[in-house]
Write a protein that holds these residues in place. Structure first.
Motif, PDB file in Angstrom:
ATOM      1  N   CYS A  58       1.224  -1.276  -0.301  1.00 31.74           N
ATOM      2  CA  CYS A  58      -0.161   0.062   0.434  1.00 31.74           C
ATOM      3  C   CYS A  58       0.771   1.547  -0.118  1.00 31.74           C
ATOM      4  O   CYS A  58       2.164   1.153   0.411  1.00 31.74           O
ATOM      5  CB  CYS A  58      -0.919   0.099   1.280  1.00 31.74           C
ATOM      6  SG  CYS A  58      -1.779   0.679   1.763  1.00 31.74           S
TER       7      CYS A  58
ATOM      8  N   CYS B 126      -4.819  -1.716   7.196  1.00 30.16           N
ATOM      9  CA  CYS B 126      -4.061  -1.043   7.845  1.00 30.16           C
ATOM     10  C   CYS B 126      -4.976  -0.019   8.279  1.00 30.16           C
ATOM     11  O   CYS B 126      -4.496   0.425   9.255  1.00 30.16           O
ATOM     12  CB  CYS B 126      -2.490  -0.712   7.991  1.00 30.16           C
ATOM     13  SG  CYS B 126      -1.240  -2.763   8.223  1.00 30.16           S
TER      14      CYS B 126
ATOM     15  N   SER C 249      -7.521   2.043   3.586  1.00 24.48           N
ATOM     16  CA  SER C 249      -7.804   3.005   2.202  1.00 24.48           C
ATOM     17  C   SER C 249      -8.198   1.642   0.987  1.00 24.48           C
ATOM     18  O   SER C 249      -7.877   0.476   1.106  1.00 24.48           O
ATOM     19  CB  SER C 249      -6.311   2.851   1.463  1.00 24.48           C
ATOM     20  OG  SER C 249      -5.593   4.231   2.788  1.00 24.48           O
TER      21      SER C 249
ATOM     22  N   LEU D  67       2.001   3.231   3.813  1.00 23.11           N
ATOM     23  CA  LEU D  67       2.606   2.982   4.962  1.00 23.11           C
ATOM     24  C   LEU D  67       3.141   1.677   4.305  1.00 23.11           C
ATOM     25  O   LEU D  67       4.091   0.440   5.632  1.00 23.11           O
ATOM     26  CB  LEU D  67       2.199   3.327   6.130  1.00 23.11           C
ATOM     27  CG  LEU D  67       1.741   4.061   6.433  1.00 23.11           C
ATOM     28  CD1 LEU D  67       1.532   4.628   8.461  1.00 23.11           C
ATOM     29  CD2 LEU D  67       3.655   5.198   6.311  1.00 23.11           C
ATOM     30  N   GLY D  68       2.702   0.955   3.419  1.00 21.79           N
ATOM     31  CA  GLY D  68       3.748  -0.321   3.218  1.00 21.79           C
ATOM     32  C   GLY D  68       3.021  -1.318   3.260  1.00 21.79           C
ATOM     33  O   GLY D  68       3.260  -2.373   3.157  1.00 21.79           O
TER      34      GLY D  68
HETATM   35  S1  FES Z   1      -0.771   1.031   5.008  1.00 19.02           S
HETATM   36 FE1  FES Z   1      -2.837   0.223   3.910  1.00 19.02          FE
HETATM   37  S2  FES Z   1      -3.832   2.471   4.429  1.00 19.02           S
HETATM   38 FE2  FES Z   1      -1.891   2.820   5.626  1.00 19.02          FE
END
Ligand code: FES
Length: 131
Positions: free
Chosen positions: A62, A82, A85, A65-66
């Motif tokens: 993603c 996480c 998103s 933050l990965g």
């Molecule tokens: S790492 Fe995917 S929304 Fe924060």
């Protein structure tokens, strides 16, 4: 200054096994060379086959933050666990804190095989930049 090497192209499996508009996660090995050393590193990508037979590959991380995200067929969305998103099938951000679309990787279909130039990108930035 040490020059960064271009990533190598890797075989990410056959194109015929991909269903149109149904993203599939693929694992494969990429050869990474550092000086004299050569290493085989396991990689993951999300592949999306389009109607015209072309294939798009998304980096598995993603861009927020990965974290690793995945495709939910019933909702037709990629979802990141996480910070929630959401992305459409083209990688466009639909909701959540992700600052940019999913990162595409250079991809081509050669002799029925999907070939991918895997790279790692910085997270948390609006612009896609190699890490
Ligand atoms: S790492 Fe995917 S929304 Fe924060």
């Amino acid at each position: 200054m040490l020059r960064k090497k271009e990533p190598e192209w890797s075989d990410a499996g056959t194109s015929a096994d991909l269903s149109i508009s149904e993203p599939q996660e693929r694992r494969f090995f990429q050869t990474v060379r550092t000086g004299w050393q050569e290493e085989r590193v396991e990689r993951t990508v999300w592949l999306v086959k389009k109607q015209d037979g072309s294939v798009t590959a998304f980096s598995p991380n993603c861009p927020h933050l990965g974290c690793g995200y995945r495709w939910f067929s019933q909702d037709k969305q990629f979802k990141c666990p996480c910070h929630a998103s959401l992305f459409d099938i083209d990688g466009k951000v639909l909701a959540g804190p992700a600052p940019r679309s999913l990162d595409t990787l250079d991809t081509k279909v050669e002799d029925g095989k999907v070939v991918v130039k895997f790279e790692v990108f910085q997270v948390g930035t609006t612009k896609k930049t190699a890490a």
